[in-house]
Design a protein around this motif. Structure first.
Motif, PDB file in Angstrom:
ATOM      1  N   PHE A 356       8.447  46.132  35.028  1.00  0.00           N
ATOM      2  CA  PHE A 356       7.611  44.941  34.895  1.00  0.00           C
ATOM      3  C   PHE A 356       7.254  44.786  33.425  1.00  0.00           C
ATOM      4  O   PHE A 356       7.487  45.692  32.605  1.00  0.00           O
ATOM      5  CB  PHE A 356       6.336  45.058  35.755  1.00  0.00           C
ATOM      6  N   HIS A 357       6.674  43.649  33.064  1.00  0.00           N
ATOM      7  CA  HIS A 357       6.375  43.369  31.658  1.00  0.00           C
ATOM      8  C   HIS A 357       4.876  43.165  31.449  1.00  0.00           C
ATOM      9  O   HIS A 357       4.188  42.603  32.302  1.00  0.00           O
ATOM     10  CB  HIS A 357       7.119  42.113  31.194  1.00  0.00           C
ATOM     11  N   ILE A 358       4.408  43.630  30.298  1.00  0.00           N
ATOM     12  CA  ILE A 358       3.080  43.274  29.798  1.00  0.00           C
ATOM     13  C   ILE A 358       3.277  42.574  28.470  1.00  0.00           C
ATOM     14  O   ILE A 358       3.918  43.111  27.558  1.00  0.00           O
ATOM     15  CB  ILE A 358       2.159  44.500  29.622  1.00  0.00           C
ATOM     16  N   ARG A 359       2.735  41.369  28.369  1.00  0.00           N
ATOM     17  CA  ARG A 359       2.776  40.611  27.122  1.00  0.00           C
ATOM     18  C   ARG A 359       1.393  40.659  26.484  1.00  0.00           C
ATOM     19  O   ARG A 359       0.384  40.498  27.165  1.00  0.00           O
ATOM     20  CB  ARG A 359       3.180  39.152  27.362  1.00  0.00           C
ATOM     21  N   SER A 360       1.369  40.886  25.182  1.00  0.00           N
ATOM     22  CA  SER A 360       0.082  40.926  24.494  1.00  0.00           C
ATOM     23  C   SER A 360       0.246  40.405  23.082  1.00  0.00           C
ATOM     24  O   SER A 360       1.324  40.519  22.484  1.00  0.00           O
ATOM     25  CB  SER A 360      -0.485  42.353  24.470  1.00  0.00           C
ATOM     26  N   SER A 361      -0.813  39.813  22.534  1.00  0.00           N
ATOM     27  CA  SER A 361      -0.779  39.315  21.154  1.00  0.00           C
ATOM     28  C   SER A 361      -1.895  39.979  20.359  1.00  0.00           C
ATOM     29  O   SER A 361      -3.008  40.181  20.867  1.00  0.00           O
ATOM     30  CB  SER A 361      -0.919  37.796  21.113  1.00  0.00           C
ATOM     31  N   TRP A 362      -1.585  40.309  19.102  1.00  0.00           N
ATOM     32  CA  TRP A 362      -2.477  41.108  18.265  1.00  0.00           C
ATOM     33  C   TRP A 362      -2.558  40.513  16.864  1.00  0.00           C
ATOM     34  O   TRP A 362      -1.596  39.934  16.361  1.00  0.00           O
ATOM     35  CB  TRP A 362      -1.963  42.544  18.175  1.00  0.00           C
ATOM     36  N   LYS A 363      -3.716  40.694  16.235  1.00  0.00           N
ATOM     37  CA  LYS A 363      -3.862  40.291  14.841  1.00  0.00           C
ATOM     38  C   LYS A 363      -4.856  41.212  14.148  1.00  0.00           C
ATOM     39  O   LYS A 363      -5.668  41.882  14.789  1.00  0.00           O
ATOM     40  CB  LYS A 363      -4.295  38.834  14.727  1.00  0.00           C
ATOM     41  N   ASN A 364      -4.776  41.241  12.823  1.00  0.00           N
ATOM     42  CA  ASN A 364      -5.687  42.011  11.977  1.00  0.00           C
ATOM     43  C   ASN A 364      -6.569  41.019  11.235  1.00  0.00           C
ATOM     44  O   ASN A 364      -6.085  40.266  10.393  1.00  0.00           O
ATOM     45  CB  ASN A 364      -4.885  42.879  10.995  1.00  0.00           C
ATOM     46  N   VAL A 365      -7.863  41.013  11.549  1.00  0.00           N
ATOM     47  CA  VAL A 365      -8.778  40.055  10.919  1.00  0.00           C
ATOM     48  C   VAL A 365      -9.568  40.694   9.776  1.00  0.00           C
ATOM     49  O   VAL A 365     -10.541  40.109   9.298  1.00  0.00           O
ATOM     50  CB  VAL A 365      -9.730  39.430  11.962  1.00  0.00           C
ATOM     51  N   GLY A 366      -9.139  41.883   9.316  1.00  0.00           N
ATOM     52  CA  GLY A 366      -9.759  42.509   8.164  1.00  0.00           C
ATOM     53  C   GLY A 366      -9.073  42.104   6.871  1.00  0.00           C
ATOM     54  O   GLY A 366      -8.167  41.264   6.857  1.00  0.00           O
ATOM     55  N   VAL A 367      -9.494  42.726   5.764  1.00  0.00           N
ATOM     56  CA  VAL A 367      -8.933  42.384   4.451  1.00  0.00           C
ATOM     57  C   VAL A 367      -7.783  43.294   4.049  1.00  0.00           C
ATOM     58  O   VAL A 367      -7.106  43.032   3.055  1.00  0.00           O
ATOM     59  CB  VAL A 367     -10.014  42.437   3.345  1.00  0.00           C
ATOM     60  N   ALA A 368      -7.562  44.371   4.795  1.00  0.00           N
ATOM     61  CA  ALA A 368      -6.564  45.361   4.400  1.00  0.00           C
ATOM     62  C   ALA A 368      -5.712  45.765   5.594  1.00  0.00           C
ATOM     63  O   ALA A 368      -6.148  45.659   6.746  1.00  0.00           O
ATOM     64  CB  ALA A 368      -7.257  46.595   3.816  1.00  0.00           C
ATOM     65  N   PRO A 369      -4.509  46.249   5.341  1.00  0.00           N
ATOM     66  CA  PRO A 369      -3.676  46.728   6.441  1.00  0.00           C
ATOM     67  C   PRO A 369      -4.282  47.962   7.109  1.00  0.00           C
ATOM     68  O   PRO A 369      -5.110  48.670   6.529  1.00  0.00           O
ATOM     69  CB  PRO A 369      -2.354  47.096   5.745  1.00  0.00           C
ATOM     70  N   CYS A 370      -3.837  48.189   8.341  1.00  0.00           N
ATOM     71  CA  CYS A 370      -4.169  49.436   9.030  1.00  0.00           C
ATOM     72  C   CYS A 370      -3.109  50.450   8.624  1.00  0.00           C
ATOM     73  O   CYS A 370      -2.079  50.601   9.290  1.00  0.00           O
ATOM     74  CB  CYS A 370      -4.173  49.218  10.547  1.00  0.00           C
ATOM     75  N   TYR A 371      -3.358  51.144   7.505  1.00  0.00           N
ATOM     76  CA  TYR A 371      -2.318  51.955   6.874  1.00  0.00           C
ATOM     77  C   TYR A 371      -1.797  53.065   7.791  1.00  0.00           C
ATOM     78  O   TYR A 371      -0.622  53.397   7.763  1.00  0.00           O
ATOM     79  CB  TYR A 371      -2.844  52.563   5.572  1.00  0.00           C
ATOM     80  N   GLY A 372      -2.669  53.630   8.600  1.00  0.00           N
ATOM     81  CA  GLY A 372      -2.249  54.700   9.496  1.00  0.00           C
ATOM     82  C   GLY A 372      -1.487  54.210  10.707  1.00  0.00           C
ATOM     83  O   GLY A 372      -0.807  54.983  11.389  1.00  0.00           O
ATOM     84  N   GLY A 373      -1.572  52.919  10.978  1.00  0.00           N
ATOM     85  CA  GLY A 373      -0.853  52.337  12.097  1.00  0.00           C
ATOM     86  C   GLY A 373      -1.392  52.754  13.453  1.00  0.00           C
ATOM     87  O   GLY A 373      -2.379  53.475  13.571  1.00  0.00           O
TER      88      GLY A 373
END
Length: 477
Positions: A356-373
């Motif tokens: 089966f599938h799960i669809r999800s959408s994500w965004k980063n609303v901060g000023v910097a990347p999430c370097y550690g991922g």
């Protein structure tokens, strides 16, 4: 006729069953605006700011200032002479004791060890000079010759011991390259005119090389003042070299002077922030306020302009909080990374062993990347909180989410296929993991590729382990 009705009835039930299985649940969680405590971002409390009394000395042993929203790191900056007062005999207790108070609450620590101070006679231990290292007396305090081989040998041994003890520990946010310049900030502008000694690129490079030789995993930083405290250029030989070695910058300090000189090196930060976290230290709050240099809006603007991941609390923390709570709350909604799950869709009913599938959408609303991922994970739990299935979307790494101006971040969709209790067949029969049919709850999180939650997200419904409730899901045989 009865036979025909029975067939029609069975067909209708089959269609209804298929419709139920195909029913899609949807959630669009709303960011609650609260401060987050996450690795490598947020506010850092200066427990020692060179002087041992500043600024943690008034805190009781159990007080980790959790009422200051967004404090994720305790920063310990102190002279080498206090850490290694005798050759080879280290006073680790002076940093480990306060650090552990914050670590046991799930936060991080960071360090800077200095070799030159102007509030005490020397930052470098006396035994280094007794062994023959050159030094210069300036206004009653001693500055080492940063090119002296005896000094450098002692520095290398110290750095190797610090790396052996702390390098790669996930509890350490960063280590500042501090054994050069006044207060560990990489500049000799206050001292070189007095004793006539000049240190340049090769001297600075040599110190960086010692640190990078031993620190292979923990993030290192240099002060922007390695390049000069008031030179507005964006690129310098020493900062280019630092970047080439994986070293980032820490701006020491912003809001020292009045506008238009509130800071000088936002341009410098543009080389670093796409790949490594930029760190900001604002001026001692009381001093900045007294000079009329403090400006709340400028503090937020600095976070935006530098794409800052970490920001100092450079004063008695509750005094700073009381006077600046409004801007602190606004900064907390932007500093570092802030991962949002904008929407998720999943089937209300799934079958064991069937994809089966799960669809999800994500965004980063901060000023910097999430370097550690980190990877989205969907965890299915029973009514007692037991984990029934762990479903990690390895096709989406939040490290890759772009940053943007406030309100302009774009969400990225991921569509991942999962199977719960997959069946395996061979000559001995068919086997699958035990999984009872029934109704369950499903949670979302962001963390490791094997499903351990790591990041706090700005939502309610937390299960106590950084998993956030999505809704219901049924598993059928």
């Amino acid at each position: 006729m009865k036979k025909t009705l029975a067939i029609v009835t069975l067909c209708m039930l089959s269609v209804l069953g298929a419709a139920a299985q195909e029913k899609v649940e949807t959630i669009s969680p709303v960011d609650n605006g609260k401060a987050l405590v996450n690795p490598g971002m947020g506010w850092m409390l200066y427990y020692y700011s060179n002087v041992l009394d500043n600024y943690g000395s008034k805190l009781s042993a159990e007080d980790t200032v959790e009422d200051f929203p967004g404090v994720g790191t305790v920063f310990l900056r102190l002279p080498w002479a206090f850490l290694e007062p005798e050759k080879g005999k280290f006073n680790w207790e002076i940093i480990d004791t306060p650090a552990q108070r914050w670590l046991q609450t799930g936060r991080q620590m960071a360090f800077c060890i200095s070799a030159t101070e102007n509030w005490t006679r020397q930052g470098t231990p006396q035994w280094v000079f007794d062994e023959g290292a050159k030094c210069y007396e300036v206004n009653g305090y001693l500055e080492p010759d940063y090119d002296d081989p005896v000094f450098l040998e002692a520095v290398e041994h110290l750095v190797s011991e610090m790396a052996r003890r702390y390098d790669g520990d996930p509890s350490v946010s960063f280590f500042a390259i501090g054994l050069y310049g006044m207060w560990g900030e990489g500049h000799t502008v206050l001292t070189t005119p007095v004793h006539g000694k000049s240190w340049g690129f090769e001297s600075q490079k040599r110190i960086i090389d010692i640190y990078t030789k031993y620190f292979k995993k923990t993030q290192l930083c240099i002060s922007d003042d390695f390049a000069g405290h008031d030179d507005r250029r964006a690129r310098f030989e020493i900062t280019d070299y630092a970047k080439s070695k994986g070293v980032t910058i820490k701006d020491d300090s912003i809001l020292v002077q009045n506008k238009p000189n509130s800071w000088f090196h936002a341009g410098m930060a543009q080389l670093f922030w796409p790949d490594v976290p930029v760190i900001l230290e604002h001026e001692h709050y009381g001093g900045s306020l007294a000079r009329g240099a403090w400006d709340k809006e400028l503090l937020l603007k600095a976070v935006e302009d530098y794409h800052a991941s970490l920001l100092s609390i450079h004063w008695w923390p509750r005094e700073e909080l009381e006077a600046n709570r409004d801007i602190i709350d606004r900064i907390n909604r932007r500093i570092g990374y802030r991962i949002n799950m904008e929407k998720a869709e999943w089937p209300r009913v799934i079958r064991k062993g069937e994809p089966f599938h799960i669809r999800s959408s994500w965004k980063n609303v901060g000023v910097a990347p999430c370097y550690g991922g980190g990877y989205p994970c969907f965890t299915v739990k029973n009514s007692k909180g037991g984990i029934v299935a762990v479903l990690v979307d390895t096709g989406m790494n939040v490290k890759d989410l772009a940053v943007a101006a406030p309100g302009e971040a774009t969400a990225v969709w991921s569509d991942h296929e999962f199977t719960v209790a997959q069946a395996f067949t061979n000559s001995f029969g068919t086997f699958s993991r035990a999984c009872q049919a029934g109704d369950y709850e499903i949670f979302f999180s962001v963390g490791t590729a094997y499903g351990t939650p790591v990041l706090a997200l700005p939502y309610g419904g937390d299960d106590g382990h950084r998993r956030y409730k999505m809704g219901k899901i049924r598993i059928d045989n």
